[in-house]
Write a protein that holds these residues in place. Sequence first.
Motif, PDB file in Angstrom:
ATOM      1  N   ILE A 123       0.746  -1.359  -0.181  1.00 27.65           N
ATOM      2  CA  ILE A 123      -0.039  -0.281  -0.315  1.00 27.65           C
ATOM      3  C   ILE A 123       0.780   1.550   0.039  1.00 27.65           C
ATOM      4  CG2 ILE A 123      -2.267  -0.686   1.196  1.00 27.65           C
ATOM      5  CD1 ILE A 123      -0.849  -0.354   3.848  1.00 27.65           C
ATOM      6  N   VAL A 124       2.257   1.353  -0.420  1.00 28.86           N
ATOM      7  CA  VAL A 124       2.756   2.033  -0.237  1.00 28.86           C
ATOM      8  C   VAL A 124       2.846   3.818  -1.497  1.00 28.86           C
ATOM      9  CG1 VAL A 124       5.451   3.060  -0.430  1.00 28.86           C
ATOM     10  CG2 VAL A 124       5.201   0.893   0.711  1.00 28.86           C
ATOM     11  N   ALA A 125       1.948   3.380  -2.292  1.00 28.35           N
ATOM     12  CA  ALA A 125       1.710   3.896  -3.238  1.00 28.35           C
ATOM     13  C   ALA A 125       0.692   4.902  -2.857  1.00 28.35           C
ATOM     14  CB  ALA A 125       1.416   3.490  -4.981  1.00 28.35           C
ATOM     15  N   GLU A 126      -0.043   4.238  -2.118  1.00 25.62           N
ATOM     16  CA  GLU A 126      -1.357   4.808  -1.956  1.00 25.62           C
ATOM     17  C   GLU A 126      -1.779   5.813  -1.246  1.00 25.62           C
ATOM     18  OE1 GLU A 126      -4.217   1.821  -0.670  1.00 25.62           O
ATOM     19  OE2 GLU A 126      -5.786   2.739  -0.086  1.00 25.62           O
ATOM     20  N   VAL A 127      -0.287   5.088  -0.049  1.00 25.27           N
ATOM     21  CA  VAL A 127      -0.488   6.133   1.073  1.00 25.27           C
ATOM     22  C   VAL A 127       0.382   7.532   0.802  1.00 25.27           C
ATOM     23  CG1 VAL A 127       0.925   6.295   3.124  1.00 25.27           C
ATOM     24  CG2 VAL A 127      -0.376   4.057   2.400  1.00 25.27           C
ATOM     25  N   ILE A 128       1.481   7.290  -0.888  1.00 21.08           N
ATOM     26  CA  ILE A 128       1.965   8.302  -0.672  1.00 21.08           C
ATOM     27  C   ILE A 128       1.422   9.124  -1.727  1.00 21.08           C
ATOM     28  CG2 ILE A 128       3.756   9.374  -2.316  1.00 21.08           C
ATOM     29  CD1 ILE A 128       5.501   6.699  -1.520  1.00 21.08           C
ATOM     30  N   ASP A 129       0.290   8.282  -2.243  1.00 19.20           N
ATOM     31  CA  ASP A 129      -0.783   9.199  -3.193  1.00 19.20           C
ATOM     32  C   ASP A 129      -1.718  10.090  -2.341  1.00 19.20           C
ATOM     33  OD1 ASP A 129      -1.653   9.655  -6.102  1.00 19.20           O
ATOM     34  OD2 ASP A 129      -3.260   9.271  -5.708  1.00 19.20           O
ATOM     35  N   ASP A 130      -2.171   9.964  -1.718  1.00 27.71           N
ATOM     36  CA  ASP A 130      -3.121  10.344  -0.665  1.00 27.71           C
ATOM     37  C   ASP A 130      -2.329  11.386   0.088  1.00 27.71           C
ATOM     38  OD1 ASP A 130      -5.214   8.303  -1.490  1.00 27.71           O
ATOM     39  OD2 ASP A 130      -4.621   7.560   0.562  1.00 27.71           O
ATOM     40  N   MET A 131      -0.989  11.355   0.621  1.00 23.68           N
ATOM     41  CA  MET A 131       0.279  12.361   1.507  1.00 23.68           C
ATOM     42  C   MET A 131       0.550  13.679   0.063  1.00 23.68           C
ATOM     43  SD  MET A 131       2.312   9.918   4.162  1.00 23.68           S
ATOM     44  CE  MET A 131       2.736  11.405   5.193  1.00 23.68           C
ATOM     45  N   GLY A 132       0.073  12.262  -0.622  1.00 21.11           N
ATOM     46  CA  GLY A 132       1.316  13.605  -2.051  1.00 21.11           C
ATOM     47  C   GLY A 132       1.546  13.362  -3.365  1.00 21.11           C
ATOM     48  N   GLU A 133       1.671  13.408  -3.467  1.00 21.41           N
ATOM     49  CA  GLU A 133       2.143  12.815  -5.241  1.00 21.41           C
ATOM     50  C   GLU A 133       3.027  11.341  -5.748  1.00 21.41           C
ATOM     51  OE1 GLU A 133       2.512  14.877  -9.743  1.00 21.41           O
ATOM     52  OE2 GLU A 133       3.126  15.970  -8.028  1.00 21.41           O
ATOM     53  N   VAL A 134       2.219  10.809  -6.485  1.00 26.08           N
ATOM     54  CA  VAL A 134       2.847   9.482  -7.435  1.00 26.08           C
ATOM     55  C   VAL A 134       3.354  10.182  -8.534  1.00 26.08           C
ATOM     56  CG1 VAL A 134       2.785   7.097  -7.967  1.00 26.08           C
ATOM     57  CG2 VAL A 134       2.082   7.610  -5.705  1.00 26.08           C
ATOM     58  N   ILE A 135       4.651  10.362  -8.468  1.00 21.03           N
ATOM     59  CA  ILE A 135       5.239  10.483  -9.914  1.00 21.03           C
ATOM     60  C   ILE A 135       5.004   9.673 -10.942  1.00 21.03           C
ATOM     61  CG2 ILE A 135       6.599  11.703 -11.577  1.00 21.03           C
ATOM     62  CD1 ILE A 135       6.835  13.313  -8.291  1.00 21.03           C
ATOM     63  N   LEU A 136       5.495   8.346 -10.205  1.00 16.66           N
ATOM     64  CA  LEU A 136       6.259   7.458 -11.514  1.00 16.66           C
ATOM     65  C   LEU A 136       6.305   5.882 -10.357  1.00 16.66           C
ATOM     66  CD1 LEU A 136       8.916   7.313 -13.596  1.00 16.66           C
ATOM     67  CD2 LEU A 136       8.548   5.565 -11.814  1.00 16.66           C
ATOM     68  N   HIS A 137       5.279   4.866 -11.030  1.00 18.47           N
ATOM     69  CA  HIS A 137       5.489   3.834 -10.585  1.00 18.47           C
ATOM     70  C   HIS A 137       5.603   2.831 -11.502  1.00 18.47           C
ATOM     71  CE1 HIS A 137       3.004   0.692  -7.377  1.00 18.47           C
ATOM     72  NE2 HIS A 137       4.515   0.559  -7.238  1.00 18.47           N
ATOM     73  N   GLY A 138       6.507   2.338 -11.447  1.00 13.58           N
ATOM     74  CA  GLY A 138       7.039   1.209 -12.855  1.00 13.58           C
ATOM     75  C   GLY A 138       8.186   1.893 -13.469  1.00 13.58           C
ATOM     76  N   ILE A 139       8.470   0.996 -13.425  1.00 17.44           N
ATOM     77  CA  ILE A 139      10.369   1.154 -13.860  1.00 17.44           C
ATOM     78  C   ILE A 139      10.132  -0.197 -15.198  1.00 17.44           C
ATOM     79  CG2 ILE A 139      12.201   2.298 -14.088  1.00 17.44           C
ATOM     80  CD1 ILE A 139      12.394   3.575 -11.382  1.00 17.44           C
ATOM     81  N   ALA A 140      10.627   0.315 -16.443  1.00 16.87           N
ATOM     82  CA  ALA A 140      11.098  -0.913 -17.323  1.00 16.87           C
ATOM     83  C   ALA A 140      12.551  -1.426 -17.531  1.00 16.87           C
ATOM     84  CB  ALA A 140      10.694  -0.369 -18.985  1.00 16.87           C
ATOM     85  N   MET A 141      12.800  -2.089 -15.549  1.00 16.57           N
ATOM     86  CA  MET A 141      13.647  -2.966 -15.531  1.00 16.57           C
ATOM     87  C   MET A 141      13.464  -3.962 -14.745  1.00 16.57           C
ATOM     88  SD  MET A 141      15.268  -0.835 -12.546  1.00 16.57           S
ATOM     89  CE  MET A 141      16.181  -1.120 -12.178  1.00 16.57           C
TER      90      MET A 141
END
Length: 405
Positions: free
Chosen positions: A268-286
């Motif tokens: 749920i880290v992305a969800e928490v970050i998104d609620d507290m601020g902004e997820v700029i990127l989630h997922g890298i092609a690596m």
Amino acid sequence: MTSEYLQTVELDKAKKIVEELFTNFYTTKIEKINIERAHGRVLAENVYSPIDLPPFDRATRDGFAVKASDTFGANEENPVKLKCIENIEAGYIPKNTITEGHCARISTGALIPSGSDAVVMVEFTEKKNNDILIYKSVYPGQYIAKKGSDIKKGELLLKKNTILSPDKIGALSAVGIKEIPVYSKPKIAVISTGNELIELSENLKKGKIFDVNSYSIAASIEECGAKAINLGIVKDNYEDIKNMILKGLKVADIVVISGGTSAGKGDIVAEVIDDMGEVILHGIAMKPGKPTIIGKINSKIIIGLPGYPVSALIVFRVLIAPILCKITKAFKLKEKIVRLPISQRFHSTRGRLEFALVSIENNKAVPILKDSGAIASLAMSDGYIEIPKNVEIIEKNEKVEVKIF
Ligand SMILES: Nc1nc2c(c(=O)[nH]1)N[C@H]1C(S)=C(S)[C@@H](COP(=O)(O)OP(=O)(O)OC[C@H]3O[C@@H](n4cnc5c(N)ncnc54)[C@H](O)[C@@H]3O)O[C@H]1N2
Ligand code: MOO
């Protein structure tokens, strides 16, 4: 929001995003520190010498301070006889002036007495009763380090951005500088998430594992000349993660959190970050590193690393370390790279930039064929290789570039 994770971006683009974030949201500060703590730090200002060095004319040999002209013509057969009027030890002020026909015993580092303009090494002299026989002539200035000959007051001693290695610390102490202006280290909070994680001091119970990332990531941060603030483990629940991130934002400039980045139930880290601020990127092609998160909360950068220790470390190394090292200036970025033949045929994932750990044995790069969940690979590896996304197979003995850890 978490669906963004499915849309991966290329590593180069992710690097650009991180670089822009660091440029826009991290401001380098300057602090004064005591020289005793200066090793490895980076000078934030030019340093000019506040004194002449040496601060006085001093002897560079043990011997006799003379008038050079008194020694002219002296040799083994025809020594010159001088009267010794004083013994000048290092650290003392001479009482007498050297006049014609006189000399003073002098130690290396001692102040040259007035009237003297050279030193005869003790090896070329002999004491005879109250006289000193001089067997070798010297020229004016010989074996004297003139005041300011090393560096003059006001001259540039060290340039801004110099890494304070032991030699540079020596130079600063020679001119009496104790308080040194350096760049403040960026403070980076490190958080590990996972209900399965325990502290190293705890007893290992069924279903639990020791926390790795707090330590490996903190070490990587320190390696880049930044300060790691290890906040430890937090459970996989929204409130705990949120509170821990808040704590990190309070004590640090940047937050790095590992685990809970992928598609699992507790992730749920992305969800928490998104609620507290902004997820700029989630997922890298690596590979590894696909679920990496880059975000921003109240003008502070937050990085979510995949939980698998190998993945977390590789992502930190390829995505964060280069930019962090650039802003701290504490580490010369030239990566150590060796080109070696690969020991066996290697299959890579099609369509994804891949990083594979290797060890070096008998001058060959030996792929460590364990997945990113395997901890032993951290102990075995010497570095990693990068396999471009369009390469599927590396043939045995093909040369690869190993980036050394
Ligand atoms: N259905 C899917 N499952 C997974 C995917 C996916 O795309 N779909 N991606 C996999 C990949 S790739 C990775 S990488 C991991 C990363 O997932 P998370 O970031 O959510 O990490 P966790 O699930 O929390 O942990 C993964 C693994 O690593 C261990 N771990 C986590 N933190 C630590 C730590 N500090 N020290 C030691 N070990 C740690 C954890 O116990 C798990 O075993 O997800 C895959 N799954
Ligand atoms: O993308 Mo994961 O980070 O393969 O290990």
